[in-house]
Design an enzyme around this catalytic site. Structure first.
Site, short mmCIF file in Angstrom:
data_model
loop_
_atom_site.label_atom_id
_atom_site.label_comp_id
_atom_site.label_asym_id
_atom_site.label_seq_id
_atom_site.Cartn_x
_atom_site.Cartn_y
_atom_site.Cartn_z
N THR A 59 49.07 89.94 55.36
CA THR A 59 50.01 89.17 54.55
C THR A 59 49.25 88.02 53.87
O THR A 59 48.36 87.41 54.46
CB THR A 59 51.18 88.61 55.40
N GLY A 60 49.62 87.76 52.62
CA GLY A 60 48.96 86.68 51.87
C GLY A 60 47.50 86.98 51.64
O GLY A 60 46.62 86.25 52.11
N THR A 84 46.01 87.71 48.42
CA THR A 84 45.57 87.69 47.03
C THR A 84 44.43 86.70 46.80
O THR A 84 43.85 86.65 45.73
CB THR A 84 46.74 87.33 46.08
N ILE A 88 41.23 83.56 52.68
CA ILE A 88 40.94 84.24 53.94
C ILE A 88 41.51 85.67 53.95
O ILE A 88 40.85 86.61 54.38
CB ILE A 88 41.51 83.41 55.12
N GLY A 89 42.74 85.81 53.45
CA GLY A 89 43.37 87.13 53.44
C GLY A 89 42.60 88.13 52.60
O GLY A 89 42.34 89.26 53.02
N TYR A 126 53.36 70.78 58.96
CA TYR A 126 52.41 71.91 58.95
C TYR A 126 51.83 72.13 60.35
O TYR A 126 51.77 73.26 60.83
CB TYR A 126 51.29 71.61 57.94
N1 LIG Z 1 41.58 77.01 54.22
C1 LIG Z 1 41.65 76.33 55.36
O1 LIG Z 1 40.94 75.32 55.58
C2 LIG Z 1 42.57 76.82 56.46
C3 LIG Z 1 42.41 76.28 57.75
C4 LIG Z 1 43.25 76.71 58.76
C5 LIG Z 1 44.23 77.66 58.50
N2 LIG Z 1 44.37 78.15 57.23
C6 LIG Z 1 45.43 79.15 57.02
O2 LIG Z 1 44.87 80.31 56.43
C7 LIG Z 1 45.90 81.04 55.75
C8 LIG Z 1 45.37 81.48 54.40
O3 LIG Z 1 45.08 80.35 53.62
P1 LIG Z 1 43.79 80.25 52.69
O4 LIG Z 1 43.00 79.09 53.16
O5 LIG Z 1 43.13 81.55 52.54
O6 LIG Z 1 44.49 79.76 51.33
P2 LIG Z 1 44.71 80.49 49.90
O7 LIG Z 1 43.41 80.85 49.30
O8 LIG Z 1 45.62 79.58 49.17
O9 LIG Z 1 45.47 81.84 50.28
C9 LIG Z 1 46.82 81.84 50.70
C10 LIG Z 1 47.36 83.24 50.54
O10 LIG Z 1 48.70 83.26 51.05
C11 LIG Z 1 49.55 83.80 50.06
N3 LIG Z 1 50.87 83.19 50.20
C12 LIG Z 1 51.20 81.87 50.14
N4 LIG Z 1 52.51 81.72 50.36
C13 LIG Z 1 53.01 82.96 50.57
C14 LIG Z 1 54.31 83.46 50.84
N5 LIG Z 1 55.37 82.65 50.92
N6 LIG Z 1 54.46 84.79 50.99
C15 LIG Z 1 53.40 85.64 50.89
N7 LIG Z 1 52.17 85.23 50.62
C16 LIG Z 1 51.97 83.90 50.47
C17 LIG Z 1 48.90 83.50 48.73
O11 LIG Z 1 49.30 84.48 47.79
P3 LIG Z 1 50.23 84.21 46.50
O12 LIG Z 1 50.01 82.79 46.06
O13 LIG Z 1 49.72 85.23 45.51
O14 LIG Z 1 51.61 84.48 46.98
C18 LIG Z 1 47.43 83.68 49.09
O15 LIG Z 1 47.08 85.05 49.01
C19 LIG Z 1 47.11 80.12 55.71
O16 LIG Z 1 48.04 80.51 56.70
C20 LIG Z 1 46.53 78.74 56.05
O17 LIG Z 1 47.48 77.91 56.64
C21 LIG Z 1 43.57 77.76 56.22
#
Ligand SMILES: NC(=O)c1ccc[n+]([C@@H]2O[C@H](COP(=O)([O-])OP(=O)(O)OC[C@H]3O[C@@H](n4cnc5c(N)ncnc54)[C@H](OP(=O)(O)O)[C@@H]3O)[C@@H](O)[C@H]2O)c1
Length: 251
Positions: free
Chosen positions: A12-13, A15, A18-19, A150
């Site tokens: 999930t998520g 695009t 990390i995903g 959060y």
């Molecule tokens: N980056 C960090 O430092 C960090 C640290 C700890 C945890 N995390 C966690 O890692 C996960 C991924 O984040 P990321 O860092 O890879 O950020 P990112 O690059 O912004 O990716 C977030 C992904 O989640 C999708 N998304 C957001 N809201 C959504 C929704 N309501 N339904 C379905 N898809 C959704 C976005 O896709 P669309 O916008 O296309 O919908 C995007 O593919 C998150 O859960 C975040 O809390 C990140």
């Protein structure tokens, strides 16, 4: 060696960040991958980039209607899912005085409701040997100002990892979590922080990361591949911290 040969994974998520990096690593390891996101355009773009082993579904993790349809939509692509990575999400930051109901509902919908009902929808498609991975966060380990909602939402996801592990044990589906530290993705750009505030976070966090840098999404992806694979066959109810030593190690 391809660690996920012939496996089908739902991320999930996926695009970006990390995903997406996990989708790339899963495919490199022989899996087929179904990715979700909120927008058709970014799903289409991502599927093209990932290639023929990928397909996509528009599904908003914060919307109950979308969550209710997730199982059927996935089933239309694959009757069986071997790996589920619950990753969709983003962070919103504000001090307690500025938190309103919308902020609270938005974060808990995407992160908590989204995680719970994604798992509920996909478990019926999983067989013994399956693997569920939840994305938590370093914020569950530290008190960090402006992240009250959060952090609490991610703490709920951390709790799910243990409860799901208990419930899934008789089904022989392993459940684990990955807790990323600061990772270089679109995460901060998509938050409600200004550019200056993002720089402020980086200036504050970076000196505290013993490895002296932000992590790359691919470094989380490799841990997800490990957890999804037979290499982690006796790992259940665990949370792996992938954070460059932040915040517990001092140099
Ligand atoms: N980056 C960090 O430092 C960090 C640290 C700890 C945890 N995390 C966690 O890692 C996960 C991924 O984040 P990321 O860092 O890879 O950020 P990112 O690059 O912004 O990716 C977030 C992904 O989640 C999708 N998304 C957001 N809201 C959504 C929704 N309501 N339904 C379905 N898809 C959704 C976005 O896709 P669309 O916008 O296309 O919908 C995007 O593919 C998150 O859960 C975040 O809390 C990140």
């Amino acid at each position: 060696m391809q660690k996920l040969k012939n496996k089908v994974a739902l991320i999930t998520g996926a695009t970006s960040g990390i995903g997406k990096a996990t989708a790339i690593d899963f495919i490199k390891n022989g899996a087929s991958v179904i990715v979700t996101g909120r927008f058709q355009e970014s799903i289409d773009k991502t599927v093209v980039e990932l290639g023929e082993q990928a397909s996509g579904i528009v599904s908003d993790a914060g919307k109950m209607n979308d969550l209710k349809q997730l199982g059927d939509k996935v089933k239309a692509i694959s009757p069986q899912i071997d790996v589920l990575f619950v990753n969709a999400g983003y962070g919103k930051y504000a001090p307690i005085e500025h938190i309103d109901e919308r902020h609270y509902d938005e974060q808990f919908s995407v992160l908590v409701k989204g995680a719970l009902f994604s798992v509920q929808q996909i478990v019926p498609l999983m067989k013994p040997g399956g693997s569920i991975i939840l994305n938590t966060s370093i914020v569950t380990e530290i008190g960090m100002k402006n992240s009250v909602v959060y952090s609490a939402a991610k703490a709920a996801v951390q709790s799910f990892a243990k409860t799901f592990a208990s419930e899934m044990a008789p089904k022989e589906i392993r459940v684990n979590a990955i807790s990323p530290g600061p990772i270089e993705t679109n995460y901060f750009n998509r938050s409600n922080l200004t550019e200056a505030e993002i720089e402020g976070v980086a200036d504050f966090v970076l000196p505290q990361v013993p490895l002296g840098r932000f992590g790359q999404p691919s470094e989380i992806a490799k841990v997800a591949t490990f957890l999804a694979s037979e290499d982690a066959s006796f790992l259940h109810g665990a949370e792996i911290f992938v954070n460059g030593g932040f915040p517990n190690i001092k140099v």
